[in-house]
Design an enzyme around this catalytic site. Sequence first.
Site, PDB file in Angstrom:
ATOM      1  N   ARG A 266      -1.583  -1.748  -0.602  1.00 23.80           N
ATOM      2  CA  ARG A 266      -2.082  -3.083  -0.910  1.00 23.80           C
ATOM      3  C   ARG A 266      -0.980  -3.896  -1.581  1.00 23.80           C
ATOM      4  O   ARG A 266      -0.190  -3.346  -2.354  1.00 23.80           O
ATOM      5  CB  ARG A 266      -3.322  -2.997  -1.795  1.00 23.80           C
ATOM      6  CG  ARG A 266      -4.501  -2.320  -1.104  1.00 23.80           C
ATOM      7  CD  ARG A 266      -5.714  -2.211  -2.017  1.00 23.80           C
ATOM      8  NE  ARG A 266      -6.836  -1.602  -1.302  1.00 23.80           N
ATOM      9  CZ  ARG A 266      -7.067  -0.287  -1.250  1.00 23.80           C
ATOM     10  NH1 ARG A 266      -6.250   0.558  -1.870  1.00 23.80           N
ATOM     11  NH2 ARG A 266      -8.107   0.187  -0.578  1.00 23.80           N
TER      12      ARG A 266
ATOM     13  N   LYS B 203      -8.434  -0.644  -5.226  1.00 20.99           N
ATOM     14  CA  LYS B 203      -9.874  -0.769  -4.953  1.00 20.99           C
ATOM     15  C   LYS B 203     -10.674   0.450  -5.363  1.00 20.99           C
ATOM     16  O   LYS B 203     -11.779   0.344  -5.882  1.00 20.99           O
ATOM     17  CB  LYS B 203     -10.078  -1.047  -3.460  1.00 20.99           C
ATOM     18  CG  LYS B 203      -9.527  -2.394  -3.027  1.00 20.99           C
ATOM     19  CD  LYS B 203     -10.639  -3.326  -2.615  1.00 20.99           C
ATOM     20  CE  LYS B 203     -10.064  -4.682  -2.263  1.00 20.99           C
ATOM     21  NZ  LYS B 203     -10.472  -5.134  -0.936  1.00 20.99           N
TER      22      LYS B 203
ATOM     23  N   HIS C 151      -1.052  -8.750   3.276  1.00 22.97           N
ATOM     24  CA  HIS C 151      -2.058  -7.711   3.500  1.00 22.97           C
ATOM     25  C   HIS C 151      -2.060  -7.252   4.955  1.00 22.97           C
ATOM     26  O   HIS C 151      -2.533  -6.153   5.270  1.00 22.97           O
ATOM     27  CB  HIS C 151      -3.444  -8.245   3.120  1.00 22.97           C
ATOM     28  CG  HIS C 151      -4.440  -7.173   2.829  1.00 22.97           C
ATOM     29  ND1 HIS C 151      -5.173  -6.554   3.815  1.00 22.97           N
ATOM     30  CD2 HIS C 151      -4.840  -6.600   1.670  1.00 22.97           C
ATOM     31  CE1 HIS C 151      -5.986  -5.648   3.277  1.00 22.97           C
ATOM     32  NE2 HIS C 151      -5.801  -5.648   1.991  1.00 22.97           N
TER      33      HIS C 151
ATOM     34  N   ARG D 251      -0.994  -3.761   6.393  1.00 25.96           N
ATOM     35  CA  ARG D 251      -1.935  -2.643   6.411  1.00 25.96           C
ATOM     36  C   ARG D 251      -2.646  -2.554   7.758  1.00 25.96           C
ATOM     37  O   ARG D 251      -2.754  -1.479   8.352  1.00 25.96           O
ATOM     38  CB  ARG D 251      -2.951  -2.786   5.267  1.00 25.96           C
ATOM     39  CG  ARG D 251      -2.314  -2.548   3.911  1.00 25.96           C
ATOM     40  CD  ARG D 251      -3.243  -2.914   2.764  1.00 25.96           C
ATOM     41  NE  ARG D 251      -4.475  -2.157   2.705  1.00 25.96           N
ATOM     42  CZ  ARG D 251      -4.586  -0.894   2.296  1.00 25.96           C
ATOM     43  NH1 ARG D 251      -3.500  -0.232   1.919  1.00 25.96           N
ATOM     44  NH2 ARG D 251      -5.758  -0.298   2.239  1.00 25.96           N
TER      45      ARG D 251
ATOM     46  N   HIS E 208      -8.252   4.395   1.455  1.00 28.48           N
ATOM     47  CA  HIS E 208      -9.662   4.070   1.619  1.00 28.48           C
ATOM     48  C   HIS E 208     -10.498   5.259   1.145  1.00 28.48           C
ATOM     49  O   HIS E 208     -10.019   6.396   1.110  1.00 28.48           O
ATOM     50  CB  HIS E 208      -9.979   3.784   3.091  1.00 28.48           C
ATOM     51  CG  HIS E 208      -9.430   2.481   3.563  1.00 28.48           C
ATOM     52  ND1 HIS E 208      -9.270   2.171   4.894  1.00 28.48           N
ATOM     53  CD2 HIS E 208      -8.988   1.396   2.872  1.00 28.48           C
ATOM     54  CE1 HIS E 208      -8.770   0.960   5.006  1.00 28.48           C
ATOM     55  NE2 HIS E 208      -8.589   0.473   3.799  1.00 28.48           N
TER      56      HIS E 208
ATOM     57  N   TYR F   1     -12.808  11.447  -1.725  1.00 26.90           N
ATOM     58  CA  TYR F   1     -11.360  11.260  -1.633  1.00 26.90           C
ATOM     59  C   TYR F   1     -10.584  12.268  -2.476  1.00 26.90           C
ATOM     60  O   TYR F   1     -10.911  12.526  -3.623  1.00 26.90           O
ATOM     61  CB  TYR F   1     -11.046   9.837  -2.100  1.00 26.90           C
ATOM     62  CG  TYR F   1      -9.590   9.475  -2.107  1.00 26.90           C
ATOM     63  CD1 TYR F   1      -9.005   8.879  -1.001  1.00 26.90           C
ATOM     64  CD2 TYR F   1      -8.798   9.704  -3.224  1.00 26.90           C
ATOM     65  CE1 TYR F   1      -7.664   8.528  -1.004  1.00 26.90           C
ATOM     66  CE2 TYR F   1      -7.459   9.358  -3.240  1.00 26.90           C
ATOM     67  CZ  TYR F   1      -6.906   8.765  -2.124  1.00 26.90           C
ATOM     68  OH  TYR F   1      -5.578   8.417  -2.145  1.00 26.90           O
TER      69      TYR F   1
END
Length: 213
Positions: free
Chosen positions: A45, A70, A133, A136, A160, A170
């Site tokens: 990011r 995020k 961005h 990505r 993500h 994750y």
Amino acid sequence: PAKPQHLAALTSPKDVGRLLVAIDEFQGTAVVKAALKLSALFFCRPGELRHLKWNNINHDEKHIELVAEKTHQQHIIPICSQALAILKNLHPITGSGEYIFPSARGRSRCMSENAVRVALRTMGYENGTMTPHGFRAMARTLLDEALNFRIEWIEQQLAHTVKDANGRAYNRTKHLAQRTKMMQKWADYLDELKVQASASNVITAKFGIKESF
């Protein structure tokens, strides 16, 4: 409610090759030029890139360790050989400070959020064509459609929130060996696209000379 908008990105191999050539020819500062190149190679990011610090680099493991914006999870970016060379060249310029990409107004702050965006505009890429961005989405598309890497590896590298078949959340080290190879292959692929774009420009120029006679 406002509808979510997809940020513009180049996803055609030819367009990406031309972008990489434009980045190589960019006449801005060494710091912004390095940020452009690493935006393509790391595809993290934009805020994560700007806030990178020299102590985020694990030299022994050859990767960057950071907290994803995020998900707020620990994230790892393997450093390919091309990125390593860029960082080595940049270190004499910004290595005495905290940030890899310091602000032009003072090294106590990181680079402005508009620095890469303005650089793209300078190269002729408006917001409707390519954004910071967008690197990505560029990587997400080509890693899948051109290089055929597994989606879960790509999503993991994009930081993500990915869950496996058993619902486990994750994990920053998951598929790390595979992702390390993927990141090197991605960098090599970008080099190939850049060479192809440069060759195309040369051929076009030669045709122009012949026709003028």
